[in-house]
Scaffold this motif. Structure first.
Motif, PDB file in Angstrom:
ATOM      1  N   ARG A   1       0.855  -1.186   0.000  1.00 35.92           N
ATOM      2  CA  ARG A   1       0.000   0.000   0.000  1.00 35.92           C
ATOM      3  C   ARG A   1       0.886   1.229   0.000  1.00 35.92           C
ATOM      4  O   ARG A   1       1.935   1.241   0.632  1.00 35.92           O
ATOM      5  N   ASP A   2       0.419   2.257  -0.692  1.00 39.67           N
ATOM      6  CA  ASP A   2       1.151   3.518  -0.637  1.00 39.67           C
ATOM      7  C   ASP A   2       0.593   4.391   0.480  1.00 39.67           C
ATOM      8  O   ASP A   2      -0.311   3.970   1.211  1.00 39.67           O
TER       9      ASP A   2
ATOM     10  N   LYS B   1      -3.661   3.156  -1.456  1.00 43.75           N
ATOM     11  CA  LYS B   1      -3.870   2.416  -2.698  1.00 43.75           C
ATOM     12  C   LYS B   1      -3.107   1.100  -2.626  1.00 43.75           C
ATOM     13  O   LYS B   1      -1.977   1.039  -2.159  1.00 43.75           O
TER      14      LYS B   1
ATOM     15  N   PHE C   1      -1.295  -2.227  -4.236  1.00 40.68           N
ATOM     16  CA  PHE C   1      -0.534  -2.688  -5.386  1.00 40.68           C
ATOM     17  C   PHE C   1      -0.248  -4.167  -5.185  1.00 40.68           C
ATOM     18  O   PHE C   1       0.270  -4.565  -4.143  1.00 40.68           O
TER      19      PHE C   1
ATOM     20  N   TYR D   1       1.786  -7.333  -6.795  1.00 44.00           N
ATOM     21  CA  TYR D   1       2.859  -7.694  -7.708  1.00 44.00           C
ATOM     22  C   TYR D   1       2.977  -9.204  -7.750  1.00 44.00           C
ATOM     23  O   TYR D   1       2.941  -9.864  -6.722  1.00 44.00           O
TER      24      TYR D   1
END
Length: 160
Positions: free
Chosen positions: A114-115, A119, A121, A123
């Protein structure tokens, strides 16, 4: 990091011809990879969180004729850290971003992070290779050779 991308290169026909009932783009693609480098520093904000400071961003392995040769030159990369430093020195209100990135799940195949804005992400690990991909063998043909090859394999079935 290295992200391979593929996008449609020809827009939807009905964007230009409203009477056309065809709803998809034409089957040529733009391929390539976004290759970026950054410094990652552990922070005290949260366990497993890191601060990222981007260094460079490049586009490699593009299949767009002529543009490929320009993008593959070593001097064709965005020096984002140098640009950020220049802006910090010359624009009073600018501060080089150092986003906070926290890993919330990690195993051998996936990483969920998370940023600072929350948000998510996700991968997926494609390989254990740590060297950048060599795109010298990627054709710069907008994917048309793969299209013809696929058509031949599915329909024509003519082999030499």
């Amino acid at each position: 990091s290295e992200f391979e991308v593929k996008v449609g290169s020809i827009p939807f026909l009905n964007d230009f011809l409203p009477f056309a009932s065809y709803s998809g783009g034409l089957p040529a693609t733009i391929d390539g990879a976004i290759v970026s480098s950054a410094d990652i520093t552990s922070t005290n904000h949260q366990v497993g969180s890191y601060e990222l400071l981007m260094d460079t961003v490049e586009i490699k392995g593009s299949n767009i004729p002529l543009l490929r040769q320009v993008l593959d030159m070593d001097q064709t990369k965005l020096e984002s850290r140098a640009l950020g430093s220049f802006l910090e020195q010359n624009v009073e209100s600018y501060e080089n971003p150092k986003p906070l990135f926290a890993t919330t799940f990690l195993n051998d195949k996936y990483r969920v992070s998370r940023d600072q804005d929350g948000k998510v992400f996700v991968y997926g690990k494609e390989s254990n290779e740590s060297h950048l991909t060599d795109y010298a063998g990627v054709d710069s043909d907008l994917g048309l050779l793969k299209l013809v090859e696929g058509f031949n394999d599915a329909i024509v079935k003519f082999y030499i």
